[in-house]
Write an enzyme that holds these catalytic residues in place. Structure first.
Site, short mmCIF file in Angstrom:
data_model
loop_
_atom_site.label_atom_id
_atom_site.label_comp_id
_atom_site.label_asym_id
_atom_site.label_seq_id
_atom_site.Cartn_x
_atom_site.Cartn_y
_atom_site.Cartn_z
N ASN A 179 0.73 -1.16 0.05
CA ASN A 179 0.10 -0.04 -0.18
C ASN A 179 0.84 1.16 -0.08
O ASN A 179 0.45 2.44 -0.31
CB ASN A 179 -0.91 0.15 1.15
CG ASN A 179 -2.05 0.98 0.96
OD1 ASN A 179 -2.91 1.14 0.13
ND2 ASN A 179 -2.39 1.71 2.05
N ARG A 180 2.09 1.30 0.19
CA ARG A 180 2.98 2.29 0.48
C ARG A 180 2.98 3.31 -0.79
O ARG A 180 2.64 4.61 -0.40
CB ARG A 180 4.43 1.83 0.69
CG ARG A 180 4.28 1.48 2.25
CD ARG A 180 5.86 0.96 2.76
NE ARG A 180 5.96 0.87 4.23
CZ ARG A 180 6.90 0.19 4.90
NH1 ARG A 180 7.51 -0.49 4.17
NH2 ARG A 180 6.40 0.04 6.17
N PHE A 235 2.44 8.25 8.09
CA PHE A 235 1.83 6.81 8.39
C PHE A 235 2.00 5.89 7.39
O PHE A 235 2.64 6.28 6.17
CB PHE A 235 0.19 6.78 8.65
CG PHE A 235 -0.87 7.14 7.43
CD1 PHE A 235 -2.05 7.10 7.85
CD2 PHE A 235 -0.36 7.34 6.15
CE1 PHE A 235 -3.11 7.42 6.71
CE2 PHE A 235 -1.24 7.40 5.04
CZ PHE A 235 -2.54 7.58 5.52
N GLU A 236 1.98 4.42 7.56
CA GLU A 236 2.65 3.29 6.65
C GLU A 236 4.22 3.51 6.51
O GLU A 236 4.74 3.33 5.47
CB GLU A 236 2.00 3.16 5.58
CG GLU A 236 0.48 2.93 5.97
CD GLU A 236 -0.54 2.07 4.93
OE1 GLU A 236 0.33 1.45 4.16
OE2 GLU A 236 -1.65 2.20 5.16
N GLY A 237 5.00 4.29 7.61
CA GLY A 237 6.16 4.49 7.74
C GLY A 237 6.65 5.83 7.09
O GLY A 237 6.49 6.24 6.21
#
Lengths: 368, 396, 368, 396
Positions: free
Chosen positions: D256-257, D375-377
């Site tokens: 998803n990134r 978010f997500e890294g």
């Protein structure tokens, strides 16, 4: 002679400003934003120190004379909260401009601003849209019957809806020189469009204002050294932004020493600590540049600093925006929520950077 | 007393005179110095033409660097920037190296009398040997050993990047007397020229830039020196010197950091001024739109250099006031060098391929300036110092 | 349809290029620089692969047809050494330009370049001094007696002192369109100023050249699609720079895993590893941009890519300069000495970035 | 097969239709969504006007996201960018959350049948609870505990940033069953809405941006769920699930990134287009020199966004080909978001103070886009992944 030491008065102002910022302004920062106004008691406390109303004592001010001292006051106050300081300073500079260029006949007006904490003054200065700050599209000219006509559009006028006195800055149509005119609020031809708030700085209740007004000749203020005064007003925004940025990295630095990830305080990761160090390096030099220009503003031999101030503001805008961003990133998800103040500083730094921006002084640079 | 970055008139006059002279008298030898990997042969005569005192160490009796009310370290910045403005080669001839400064910082009174005082103003040259092939910043990794053998120390190891190493009258060498002690086992030794087992591996290393600065590779192969040549030892303390070698070496360097950055600023300013001049001559070749862009570029670069100057001045002003601040020194060194590289790069780009040719000096200066962000602590090291100032020892 | 896969031929070219680069070019990189010329055997080996002479097989080339494949060849060869590739490519593009725009009557000239490894061709293209690459000051016009007059100044002409054939690119004085003219070496009015070497790329023996020459009308080359060909030539420099940058960070990454400081491989410090990671991120996207433009160059519906290529080159120049710099910094003092090749790559990336630079496509950005 | 970034005509048509619709039909509700801290009340009707299938989960029976020859993940980028171009609020209404995807990744066949399949296309919403107040990236620090008590698990702890947490039909909660095992002790549990001891601490956290995306604080106070609600456990393996909870959670996120980065690009492109239009209207107010500079700025920003698109496409193209590459995904996520922030910032600066006012949406988008780099890294996490791709596990 090179002398980078603050003198005793400046140190005192720094200490007072820092204390007020942290103890009085910071606690009500959110409230001032939400209510779109500085709580009355806080305004009064700040007002009474005179730190944001740089007017001589004989006109009721605290007597902050030189621009370096003013910068020291603003950066330390803004260490507490930029929004409140911007609001107070925006009103204070109207008093300063009238004190310096209004002559004895405006002394009463100035005293009104320095004695009444409910009074608000305004200088309609900025024009936005990426124009250079000293190339005003607002024109001022003398009509055939000797009166003064002012036409133009201004943005980000703090307390624009009700500030009185109101000074409008523009360019003399004939000479191209910069002029300032006192425009009574009841003059026909003032249109106010108050912004319904924005990204930040809402306590100043800024408005866009359009002018097509004619006022008596005596409302034209003395233009001698006007560029110096405008430079001073503009420099203040740099000091406010830098105080904000400084606070943000101090806050993030403390967080980084406490927050643990992967078995260590996150400060132990250079990916966390270096961006904060770089921010401090940038802030340090931007601050030195601000103080240098502030000092040179009073040097009668110095060249016009208008362009240098535009460059500084572009640089400070970027410095503060990226420093507050580094603070947000340090806190990660916590940087994004209102439980921590960094998101407020991040928004404020951005809003300050758009006030007085010249596209010729810097360029878009991708992050990678 | 008012806040001001404006130098006193005497200092401003000194700076201007030095800059003009360096540009007109030293710069013409820049290419030769780079090609020869050595200063021009007639460097003494060139230096003799200087209109202001350079504080020459090579010439006993010459005038010392003047005193200015702006303070010693602040004034020295004017020296570093404006001499570098002509070219970097003169530094190597004027200085006496830094070995004796380590003696001053770490030696006993007797050692200072013996090795420091004779060097000052004498023309003697000293060297400093710390770095080894397998380490740079992490000085705890010193692998050169010093073993006591009767009245001697016997040194074994290899040192690199030793300024003046091949020619110095003596070299201060860092070596470990006890590997199990780590950094605490490191000591400094005075190794005189010609000591048995002292071998010059390379007289001058093959460097990308600052080629006229002699940096040597030195090999110590059972190199034997007298027992009293260990710094900080007065003979009666059972072989333990008073101070750790590492701390001494570092303290000798810290105050110099903003000077290094300032040399970079001098080089970058020279590049920028040369470029501005050439572009003005070629103005007709630019469209008005490009010419405006070029002018904005030049202004932005001048502003960027000015920022570096302020940061260096800030650090050295604090040093002059006795308030030495490691963080300020690190900002003074960490801020400018990378930007100076970019200034020279941009200048060459604006000039096009001719800018990178040997027709001009920019290509040389681009090679020279690179070292300013490496030696005496890279940008990373400076960031680490600043981070620790901000967050304490926990910072990575 | 989005398809980012290299086809079989391109993969083969990539592999061959990488192998040649590492095994043949890299070992003689220093020698080529010092001697200011590619060792004959190495030139011959490279020449025989045809990778740097993008000419169809019927004219003796290796048949590298599309620009994407050419970019793949160049980036992989340059992983070995940029200086040698720049030299060979500079000669090769003369053959390419003649093959595409010279018509059947120039086939012999092209065959001379594709069959004789001692032959050198040149395209006098760049004008330097921060001008946009497509706004040539070199003018080409038809004289009253129907001949072609060429006047102008060119820089960085590889093998400028002796290359033959020599093609000069300029602007038609009347139409403003871009033109290319074959100028015989013995024409009166050619002035050559060979540079005595420079920061890097010395193997190409570049020269500045001035032209005030008149040549027969038939020397004017076919201008159809000329901008595409010039775009292709220019894009090659991006591929060379990116191959260099890629190699530099791979080399530094390996060094960082082996070099120990403070008890750990220096790769363990994010202050070391992140700049290399950032360089890889930048190189990856700059490479994708190069391949994208290369692919679009053959799309008949695509708009003129001249401006996009100028922007790409400015971006690649910065990307490669900073990536090779990150490699130097990773090695510290060792990055500064000739025992390691990174200083050579650092110099080469810089020299490549000045070839074809437009000041409108990027701006000076301070490092902090 | 030739190398190309140009989408197929059906995909390009889809993208254009989505963009136009999102800008004309969704964007007008952007301010309201931000002020309400929720999607506009009539969001279902608004979505019903979409000219192309959105793959709505809220509306059973609606058309799925179409298939394109460009590949699934590459095509999804067109969805993320062009929907975000209007505003970010629709994402929160169209998606069904990601809790069930964790079930799909970590559950047994029975669990997948029970909790994953009913969700797909059903309108049911699921949530995911991993982050806790004291940690973000370092998921080994999960402090929420799950203790076996007969036929139940009893959960205790606090979770934050749970998208849909307050409204989801169930939430997949990560908790440790054995702190001494560290990351290996972490498991995932399905906690249905209304489970005893499941408390919504905050329905929607007070965020700087993406305010219309409901993210909740959830408190588990002796929250009791059936024993079979631990993912990966089929009842016969003595309480040990088949897979570690942490790895499962991460694998559900990685692909998803680049989508996240692409949302940022959509927002930034919207800002840039709005700005370009407004500036064009105000052209008369600019000197020719400033106008040229502004044009160069706009071109540079468009180019920068285009670069981010390519990096995201590269990662998702590899994913479609089955050659998933962590490094490429990290570049796809790490490259663009910070640049997108700068684009919006620059746009506001070019517009002046009005650009930061509520008269325009740029100030909102500046607040929204910030989350894309968190978010997500965060960017730091992505750099670490890239560094490890380059240097192996040793990279810091």
């Amino acid at each position: 002679m090179v002398n980078l030491e603050l003198d005793a008065e400046q140190l005192e102002v720094a200490e007072l400003g820092r204390q007020l910022g942290l103890e009085v302004l910071s606690p009500v920062a959110r409230e001032a934003e939400e209510r779109r106004g500085v709580p009355e008691g806080v305004w009064r406390t700040l007002f009474e120190t005179g730190l944001t109303v740089p007017v001589p004592e004989e006109l009721g001010g605290a007597g902050i004379g030189d621009t370096v001292t003013l910068m020291v006051a603003l950066e330390n106050l803004s260490y507490g909260d930029p929004g409140i300081v911007f609001a107070a300073y925006s009103s204070g500079v109207a008093a300063m401009l009238l004190a310096r260029h209004g002559g004895p006949e405006r002394a009463a007006l100035v005293r009104g601003l320095t004695s009444d904490p409910t009074a608000r003054g305004a200088v309609a200065l900025y024009e936005g849209q990426g124009r250079g700050a000293a190339e005003f599209a607002t024109v001022i000219h003398t009509t055939d019957d000797g009166r003064i006509r002012v036409r133009g559009h201004k943005t980000a006028v703090a307390f624009g809806a009700d500030a009185d006195p109101l000074v409008v800055v523009g360019t003399d149509e004939r000479s191209g020189a910069v002029r300032a005119v006192l425009v009574p609020r009841d003059t026909d031809g003032i249109t106010v469009k108050a912004y319904d708030g924005g990204l930040a700085l809402d306590a100043a209740r800024t408005a866009a204002m359009s002018f097509d007004v004619t006022v008596p000749a005596e409302n034209l203020l003395d233009a001698e050294d006007l560029l110096t005064t405008l430079g001073r007003i503009r420099l203040g925004v740099a000091a406010i932004a830098l105080g904000t940025a400084w606070r943000a990295i101090d806050y993030a630095a403390e967080y980084a020493t406490e927050r643990v990830a992967f078995g260590r305080p996150i400060a132990a990761f250079q990916g966390v600590s270096f961006p904060l160090a770089e921010a401090q390096m940038r802030i340090t030099q931007a601050r030195l540049e601000t103080l240098d220009l502030a000092a040179r503003l009073h040097d009668p031999d110095a060249a016009d600093l208008t362009a240098a101030i535009s460059r500084l503001l572009a640089h400070v805008g970027e410095t503060a925006a990226e420093a507050t961003r580094a603070a947000v990133q340090t806190l990660g998800g916590h940087g994004f929520i209102a439980e921590h103040p960094v998101e407020l500083w991040y928004r404020s730094a951005m809003a300050l950077s758009a006030l007085d921006f010249d596209p010729l002084c810097s360029s878009f640079t991708p992050a990678l | 007393m008012t806040f001001s970055f404006t130098p006193s008139k005497p200092l401003a006059d000194y700076a201007r005179a030095l800059r003009d002279w360096s540009a007109s008298e030293c710069r013409p030898y820049a290419r030769e110095a780079d090609d020869r990997h050595a200063p021009p042969e007639n460097w003494r005569e060139i230096l003799d033409t200087a209109p202001v005192p350079l504080g020459r160490h090579d010439k006993p009796g010459s005038d010392p660097f003047p005193e200015f009310e702006d303070g010693y370290w602040v004034s020295r910045l004017a020296y570093y920037e404006n001499l570098a403005y002509g070219d970097i080669w003169p530094f190597h001839t004027i200085g006496s190296g830094i070995g004796h400064r380590v003696v001053q910082a770490m030696g006993t009174p007797e050692q200072i009398e013996k090795w420091y005082e004779p060097v000052v103003g004498s023309g003697l040259v000293t060297a400093f040997a710390l770095t080894e092939p397998h380490f740079g910043s992490d000085t705890s990794q010193v692998a050169t050993t010093a073993v006591r053998d009767g009245d001697s120390w016997v040194l074994n190891g290899t040192k690199i990047f030793c300024t003046n190493g091949a020619v110095a009258d003596y070299t201060v060498v860092f070596a470990t007397t006890d590997k199990t002690l780590g950094a605490k086992g490191i000591n400094a030794f005075v190794v005189p020229k010609g000591a048995p087992g002292f071998v010059v591996g390379k007289v001058n290393e093959h460097k990308m830039g600052i080629r006229s600065w002699v940096t040597s590779e030195l090999v110590f192969a059972d190199c034997r020196i007298p027992v009293e040549n260990i710094l900080g030892w007065s003979g009666d303390d059972q072989g333990r010197p008073r101070r750790g070698g590492q701390a001494g070496a570092l303290s000798a360097l810290a105050s110099n950091r903003p000077n290094i950055a300032t040399m970079g600023i001098g080089i970058a300013q020279a590049s920028l001024d040369v470029t501005s001049r050439l572009l003005a001559e070629q103005r007709a070749g630019f469209s008005p739109r490009r010419w405006s862009a070029v002018q904005d570029e030049l202004a932005a670069m001048n502003q960027a250099l000015q920022r570096g100057r302020r940061a260096a001045h800030w650090a050295q002003f604090l040093l002059d006031r006795g308030g030495s601040d490691r963080s300020a020194a690190a900002i003074g060194k960490g801020y400018a060098p990378h930007t100076c590289e970019r200034v020279i790069r941009r200048c060459m780009q604006l000039l096009g391929p001719e800018g990178t040719s040997r027709e001009l000096l920019l290509e040389k200066w681009y090679r020279d300036v690179k070292i300013m962000d490496i030696f005496e602590g890279s940008g990373q090291v400076q960031r680490l110092i600043v981070a620790r100032g901000l967050m304490g020892r926990v910072a990575g």
